[in-house]
Structures are given as C-alpha cells and as structure tokens.
Design a protein around this motif. Structure first.
Motif, short mmCIF file in Angstrom:
data_model
loop_
_atom_site.label_atom_id
_atom_site.label_comp_id
_atom_site.label_asym_id
_atom_site.label_seq_id
_atom_site.Cartn_x
_atom_site.Cartn_y
_atom_site.Cartn_z
N PRO A 102 36.02 39.97 43.47
CA PRO A 102 35.51 38.60 43.32
C PRO A 102 36.41 37.73 42.44
N ASN A 103 37.02 38.33 41.39
CA ASN A 103 37.98 37.57 40.58
C ASN A 103 39.15 37.12 41.44
N VAL A 104 39.68 38.06 42.22
CA VAL A 104 40.82 37.77 43.09
C VAL A 104 40.47 36.64 44.06
N ASN A 105 39.27 36.69 44.61
CA ASN A 105 38.85 35.65 45.55
C ASN A 105 38.80 34.28 44.86
N TYR A 106 38.39 34.26 43.60
CA TYR A 106 38.39 32.99 42.86
C TYR A 106 39.81 32.48 42.68
N PHE A 107 40.73 33.37 42.33
CA PHE A 107 42.11 32.96 42.09
C PHE A 107 42.80 32.46 43.35
N ARG A 108 42.28 32.85 44.53
CA ARG A 108 42.86 32.35 45.78
C ARG A 108 42.86 30.83 45.82
N ARG A 109 41.88 30.23 45.19
CA ARG A 109 41.78 28.77 45.17
C ARG A 109 43.02 28.13 44.58
N PHE A 110 43.72 28.84 43.71
CA PHE A 110 44.80 28.24 42.92
C PHE A 110 46.19 28.66 43.38
N THR A 111 46.31 29.61 44.29
CA THR A 111 47.61 30.13 44.67
C THR A 111 48.20 29.41 45.88
N LYS A 112 49.51 29.32 45.88
CA LYS A 112 50.23 28.81 47.03
C LYS A 112 50.46 29.97 48.00
N ASN A 113 50.95 29.64 49.20
CA ASN A 113 51.08 30.71 50.19
C ASN A 113 52.13 31.74 49.80
N LYS A 123 48.02 40.80 36.09
CA LYS A 123 48.44 40.33 34.76
C LYS A 123 47.32 40.54 33.75
N ILE A 124 46.10 40.29 34.17
CA ILE A 124 44.96 40.54 33.29
C ILE A 124 44.85 42.02 32.99
N ASN A 125 44.93 42.84 34.03
CA ASN A 125 44.78 44.29 33.87
C ASN A 125 45.87 44.91 33.02
N ASN A 126 46.98 44.23 32.85
CA ASN A 126 48.09 44.76 32.03
C ASN A 126 48.15 44.13 30.64
N SER A 127 47.16 43.34 30.28
CA SER A 127 47.21 42.59 29.03
C SER A 127 46.46 43.30 27.90
N THR A 128 46.86 42.98 26.68
CA THR A 128 46.18 43.45 25.47
C THR A 128 45.70 42.23 24.69
N ILE A 129 44.43 42.25 24.31
CA ILE A 129 43.80 41.11 23.65
C ILE A 129 43.24 41.56 22.30
N LEU A 130 43.54 40.80 21.27
CA LEU A 130 42.97 41.03 19.95
C LEU A 130 41.83 40.03 19.75
N LEU A 145 35.08 39.49 28.86
CA LEU A 145 36.36 40.18 29.04
C LEU A 145 36.19 41.51 29.76
N SER A 146 35.06 42.17 29.54
CA SER A 146 34.84 43.47 30.18
C SER A 146 34.82 43.33 31.70
N GLY A 147 34.34 42.18 32.19
CA GLY A 147 34.33 41.96 33.63
C GLY A 147 35.69 41.61 34.19
N LEU A 148 36.57 41.08 33.35
CA LEU A 148 37.92 40.70 33.79
C LEU A 148 38.88 41.86 33.74
N GLY A 149 38.66 42.80 32.82
CA GLY A 149 39.42 44.04 32.84
C GLY A 149 40.80 44.05 32.24
N PRO A 150 41.01 43.51 31.03
CA PRO A 150 42.31 43.72 30.40
C PRO A 150 42.55 45.20 30.13
#
Length: 376
Positions: A102-113, A123-130, A145-150
């Motif tokens: 569902p996150n990916v589907n939301y981001f489709r709104r913003f991506t070019k072909n 990028k989210i899944n590879n990030s570290t957040i303090l 954040l738990s739903g986004l999955g850093p």
C-alpha cells in the motif's frame, strides 16, 4: 523514448464516458478526460497493461492501419505527460513485503515513468532513524514509523509510563504503568514489525554529547523532546550540525503544533532562528528573558486528534527528506498546524546566518545576548 513495458498506473481507473470520451482517474485533481472520437487513445490505454512496447505498437498498427509507430509513441507520450504511466517491474515488486505494497501504491502518484515507486520504499527500508522522545508526539511517531519499515530506529527517553500518558500515547497500555517507556516501546514495535531493528536508550538528553554518542549511522533525527525548555532544541541543534545529520523538530503548544527541519550547512539552524528573531523583533530578547525567569512549568496539554495531525505531518516530512518522493515543506520555514480547524500555514522564511551563527556558521555566541539566558 523510455518505454519498455509501460502501463497505466494500477492506482487509476480507466473508463469510458461514451463512444467518444474516456477518463483516467476518479479523484478531484487527479482525473483527466480525453476526447477520442477515433478510439485510438482508448485502445492504446487498454493495451498499456505491462506488455512490451513492441507488442503494443504491433497491435495498434494491426487494428488501425493508418497509424505508424511514431503515432503510437505520440499517444503514449500524451498519457505519460499527464502522469498516468509507469514502467512495469513485476519481478522487483514480488520482492516487496506485502505489508509495504500500500505504501508503494501511494508513491506511484509521485513517480515518473522512468522511476520506480519500489525504490522509494527501499530507501525507507534501508534507513536508520534516531527518535528523541517517546511522549505524546514521539510514541505516535514511532507507531507510524513501524508501518513504514525503516531498517533501524534508535529510540531515546528516560521517563516511566504514567496513567496520564495513556490518553494520547497509544503505544502503551494500562499494564505498562510504571515501566520505562523505551523498554515497552521497543517490545511493542518489535511485535508490530519484527523486521525493524530497535535500539533503545533509557537516557535523559542533557547535552549535545548525549546525542552524539548515539547518533552513529543515523540518516535523520526526529526531535520530539522539549526539556529543558528551549535548551533541548539547542542541544539537538548543536549535535546534528556537528554530526551533519538532518533533523525534523516537533513542537506542540496548546492548540497548535509546529514542524521545522534543519539540514546542516544547507538550511538555517535553530540558532539562526534566534538571531533572526533578535534582528527582527526589538522585544524578542526581553520577552525571552521574562518568560525564562518565571520558570513556567505547563501542565500536559494534549488532545489526541491534534497530536495525530502533528505526528502524521512530521513523519511524512521525514519520509520526503529520506526519499525525495516529494518536496519537503519545512526546509525554509516553520509550518504551524492548527488543531482546531485542521489548517496549516508557513511562517515567514528565515535565512541561514552563516556569518553570524555560532553553531552552523562563523559567528560567536557572545555576540548575541539571547544565548546567555538558555538554561542548562
């Protein structure tokens, strides 16, 4: 031409109005109506389901013998210009955990072909957040954040859970009263998303060094602490500027919240704001002194729907900075959110005072009276 396996983004419906008109989309502001008396564009749109360009062009030319490959390309470009097309990445999408689709589907709104929404999620899944603070703002930020999955979240707080927390800090339960927030938060988030590495620190932030000792490989910091008043912001500001790590700050007042972001050496920092206020408001310093002298200890003021407005805005801003999926709003100015009516507005932008600021520039703290009144 960058069309290999183009398709209409699956988040948008494709439907006919009549024999000569059709639409893509069904949301206000994201719907386009096409006049198509010959049926060329409708048929083309129906073929754009992920099959390769060669098959699409072959089928179009077979059905409409008057068309050429160049005509097909022009048709695809018309749809692409409206933001409705994307490349198909079936194999890549299979590797995305179902919880993030569902996150990916939301981001489709913003991506070019030429861009993949899957890359944004990665990028989210590879990030570290303090995350500094697990109170009304921080605990709900952590849940989002738990739903986004850093990949990793470093959490910091020193409080124990109290009954008065439970009305707005929905990460905790009645049975958690008396327990350290970091311990309960770490346990609960691991149960929500076992893929996230949680690093808890039961620690009171009293100096920039406290933050520098744990910032490690963080890609971004979220500051949801406000003790000691005002000084907490300076401590975080000094640490993130020294470490070179961006930070999104959260502030909640009575019926409004504020969000502002600092990217070290690029945007203005918190001390730049103090300088800006000093230069722009002749009463700023005496107001600051007067407020500091009363040692005001406000009661907890938190209305859960208001806090949720604030924390949702903060987390979205964090994701914009981490991934670039859209432009962050708080790089040049503070955003104020009105809990009462759900509106928001931007404060006047303020610049970086590189020649005057003692923290992000070449200035001296002794040149600015206001800094004398920040308490340790």
């Amino acid at each position: 031409m960058n069309y290999s396996n183009p398709r209409i983004k699956p988040i948008y419906p494709l439907y006919k109005l009549n024999d000569k008109e059709f639409r893509i989309g069904a949301q206000l502001g994201i719907t386009k109506e096409f006049e198509d008396p010959d049926g060329y564009l409708w048929h083309l749109a129906c073929l754009l389901d992920g099959r390769n360009f060669e098959e699409v062009s072959s089928r179009m030319i077979k059905k409409f013998k008057e068309l050429t490959i160049d005509d097909v390309i022009i048709g695809i470009e018309i749809l692409d210009k409206e933001g409705f097309l994307e490349e198909t990445y079936d194999e890549k999408e299979k590797n995305v955990p179902e919880r993030y689709i569902p996150n990916v589907n939301y981001f489709r709104r913003f991506t070019k072909n030429t861009e993949s929404p899957i890359d944004i999620q990665e990028k989210i899944n590879n990030s570290t957040i303090l995350l500094l603070g697990l109170g009304g703002a921080g605990s709900n930020i952590l849940t989002l954040l738990s739903g986004l999955g850093p990949k990793k979240i470093i959490i910091v707080d020193y409080d124990n859970i109290e009954e008065s927390n439970l009305g707005r800090q929905l990460l905790y339960k009645e049975s958690d009263i008396g327990k350290p927030k970091v311990e309960v938060a770490a346990k609960n988030i691991r149960e929500m998303n076992s893929k996230i590495i949680i690093e808890p620190h039961n620690l009171k932030i009293s100096s920039p060094k406290d933050i520098l000792n744990i910032i490690n490989d963080s890609d971004i910091v979220i500051s949801a602490i406000d003790e000691p008043p005002f000084t907490a912001f300076r401590n975080v500001n000094k640490a993130i500027v020294e470490a070179g790590v961006p930070c999104v700050f959260a502030v909640s007042q009575v019926s409004r919240g504020r969000v502002f972001t600092i990217i070290p050496k690029e945007t203005r920092c918190f001390d730049c704001l103090n300088i800006q206020y000093t230069l722009g408001d002749e009463k700023f310093v005496e107001q600051f002194i007067g407020f500091s002298n009363i040692n005001f200890n406000p009661p907890s003021i938190a209305y859960p729907p208001g806090i949720f407005q604030l924390t949702a805005y903060i987390v979205d801003e964090v994701i914009k900075i981490l991934t670039g999926y859209d432009k962050p709003r708080t790089l040049e100015a503070q955003c104020e959110i009105n809990y009462e009516d759900g509106s928001s507005f931007m404060h006047p932008a303020y610049k970086r005072h590189g020649d005057k600021c003692p923290t992000c520039g070449n200035g001296h703290e002794s040149d600015w009276e206001v800094f004398k009144y920040y308490k340790e």
